[in-house]
Scaffold this motif. Structure first.
Motif, short mmCIF file in Angstrom:
data_model
loop_
_atom_site.label_atom_id
_atom_site.label_comp_id
_atom_site.label_asym_id
_atom_site.label_seq_id
_atom_site.Cartn_x
_atom_site.Cartn_y
_atom_site.Cartn_z
N ASN A 23 0.82 -1.21 0.00
CA ASN A 23 0.00 0.00 0.00
C ASN A 23 0.85 1.26 0.00
O ASN A 23 0.48 2.28 -0.60
N ALA A 24 2.02 1.18 0.68
CA ALA A 24 2.90 2.35 0.75
C ALA A 24 3.45 2.70 -0.63
O ALA A 24 3.51 3.88 -1.01
N VAL A 25 3.87 1.67 -1.38
CA VAL A 25 4.40 1.90 -2.74
C VAL A 25 3.30 2.44 -3.65
O VAL A 25 3.50 3.38 -4.41
N GLN A 26 2.11 1.84 -3.55
CA GLN A 26 0.99 2.29 -4.37
C GLN A 26 0.63 3.74 -4.06
O GLN A 26 0.36 4.55 -4.96
N ALA A 27 0.65 4.11 -2.78
CA ALA A 27 0.33 5.48 -2.38
C ALA A 27 1.39 6.44 -2.90
O ALA A 27 1.07 7.56 -3.34
N LYS A 28 2.66 6.03 -2.87
CA LYS A 28 3.75 6.88 -3.36
C LYS A 28 3.61 7.12 -4.86
O LYS A 28 3.78 8.24 -5.36
N ILE A 29 3.28 6.06 -5.61
CA ILE A 29 3.10 6.21 -7.06
C ILE A 29 1.93 7.13 -7.35
O ILE A 29 2.00 7.99 -8.23
N ALA A 30 0.83 6.97 -6.62
CA ALA A 30 -0.34 7.83 -6.81
C ALA A 30 0.01 9.28 -6.51
O ALA A 30 -0.43 10.21 -7.21
N GLN A 31 0.84 9.50 -5.49
CA GLN A 31 1.26 10.85 -5.13
C GLN A 31 2.10 11.48 -6.24
O GLN A 31 1.91 12.65 -6.61
N VAL A 32 3.02 10.69 -6.80
CA VAL A 32 3.86 11.19 -7.90
C VAL A 32 2.99 11.52 -9.10
O VAL A 32 3.16 12.56 -9.75
N PHE A 33 2.05 10.65 -9.40
CA PHE A 33 1.19 10.87 -10.57
C PHE A 33 0.37 12.14 -10.40
O PHE A 33 0.24 12.94 -11.33
N LYS A 34 -0.16 12.36 -9.21
CA LYS A 34 -0.96 13.57 -8.96
C LYS A 34 -0.11 14.82 -9.13
O LYS A 34 -0.55 15.83 -9.69
#
Length: 420
Positions: free
Chosen positions: A3-14
């Motif tokens: 979940n941490a990696v997925q959240a980080k990727i979502a943050q970068v994308f945003k």
């Protein structure tokens, strides 16, 4: 994938999507195709980044991947439609995209704003389209900002994109003699991008720093464009907006506690306000005022300056702020949110009961706007009407999707019940 990696990727994308999308639209000249290939690039990122790590320049990675996806799509279309009269245009786009793979295109986002703010497009649609493409806001988020149903906003966005394509509106900063007619729309866009960054409509964070930074950057580029072009003149409202955003942004770090809770202006630690931004904002406001062309952004910047200059919350010149909001109402008499802010200022200057009297006529217009209920709750609490305050806080909670704001309002309910 954790979940941490997925959240980080979502943050970068945003953080990167607005910048990348602006570049793609510039090359493809097609909003829908640009949005599609960006989504495809993001899917590839979700597949590869957990294993390979997030690239040092994720925006460049997403741009390159999306361009490759676009080239593949265009080639397939051209191959199967040899008689298509637009085939040559597509071949040129492929050539341009391939060339752009190794180039940085300056100020693509400014070009995108000018495209979206073409006078042929309705001004509400101008603002909505730019928030969607540049700011990365969803249709639902924009609909909430405009106080309209989601379906209505979706139709506006579709019509605006069709208009740009059908009318052949160019993706460029227009000739200088055309810039003044687009300024109102552009300033509205930049202002709303900043507002979304300063108080995010939804999500787990109150502030989207990348949107605040981007709005300030765009206003800076625009003000320099107007100031340095010999055929143009400095614009007081452009400077006023830049000053306003700098003054608000100076308080950014003081708005959130270490535990993630929201801190109201009156309770913030003023020692950690960014003094460089305050000085810059006041200096730019002074420059704007010398142009003798007062407008709403300059008035709001003046309000921000009064807050910034008060050493403590108790020293805030609320009577002067209420007068400035009254002047703002004169500029925007039909704007219910401006009148709401005026009521809040009056409640601080003269007490909660005069503020509540000004709120009453706004209820029918703002019944679905959570800040109306939050303001009413605060005034009722200060007037000693605990039950009414709790009811209004609950209404506000039901209307906000931002988790930080919800937590703050729930805390105010608890505080009101304990003190009542």
């Amino acid at each position: 994938m954790s979940n941490a990696v997925q959240a980080k990727i979502a943050q970068v994308f945003k953080a990167e999507s607005g910048r990348v999308l602006a570049t793609l639209i510039g090359g493809l000249r097609d909003f829908n195709l640009a949005e599609d290939v960006l989504q495809e690039a993001f899917i590839v990122a979700l597949e590869k980044w957990p294993e390979n790590g997030i690239p040092n320049k994720p925006g460049a990675w997403l741009t390159t991947t999306a361009r490759r996806k676009a080239i593949d799509r265009i080639r397939r279309t051209t191959k199967w439609q040899d008689n298509d009269p637009y085939a040559l245009d597509r071949q040129q786009i492929i050539h341009d995209l391939s060339k752009e793979m190794s180039e940085e295109i300056p100020d693509e986002r400014l070009k995108l704003i000018f495209t979206c703010c073409h006078p042929a497009i309705n001004i509400d649609a101008q603002v909505a389209l730019t928030l969607n493409t540049l700011g990365g806001l969803s249709t639902a988020e924009i609909a909430k900002a405009f106080l309209v149903p989601k379906a209505t906003m979706a139709q506006r966005l579709v019509r605006a994109k069709r208009k740009i394509k059908a009318a052949g509106i160019p993706y460029q900063v227009p000739p200088t003699d055309k810039i003044p007619e687009r300024l109102d729309g552009i300033l509205s866009v930049i202002y709303l991008v900043f507002n979304e960054g300063y108080s995010a409509t939804s999500g787990d964070s109150l502030i989207r720093e990348e949107l605040c930074t981007e709005a300030i950057r765009l206003a800076t580029v625009l003000s320099h464009l107007l100031k340095n072009d010999p055929t143009l003149e400095p614009d007081a409202e452009t400077l006023g907006l830049l000053a306003l955003m700098l003054l608000h942004d100076s308080r950014r770090t003081a708005r959130i506690a270490a535990d993630g809770q929201m801190i109201l202006l009156t309770d913030q630690d003023r020692l950690i306000w960014d003094q460089e931004k305050i000085s810059a904002g006041i200096s730019i406001l002074d420059e704007a005022l010398t142009l003798n062309n007062s407008g709403p952004y300059q008035i709001q910047a003046a309000i921000g300056a009064l807050h910034a200059e008060a050493k403590t919350a108790e020293e805030t010149d609320w009577p002067q702020i209420a007068l400035l909001y009254s002047a703002l109402v004169q500029h925007n008499p039909e704007n219910a949110i401006v009148r709401l802010n005026h009521a809040a200022a009056v409640s601080m200057a003269d007490g909660p009961l005069p503020g509540l009297a000004l709120l009453d006529p706004l209820e029918s217009q703002l019944q679905d706007y959570y800040l109306f209920h939050a303001a009413k709750a605060d005034m009722c609490r200060r007037a000693g009407w605990a039950d009414d305050a709790v009811q209004s806080y609950q209404s506000a909670i039901e209307l906000t999707d931002n988790q930080v704001e919800r937590a703050f309002l729930e805390g105010k309910i608890l505080e009101t019940r304990q003190s009542g």
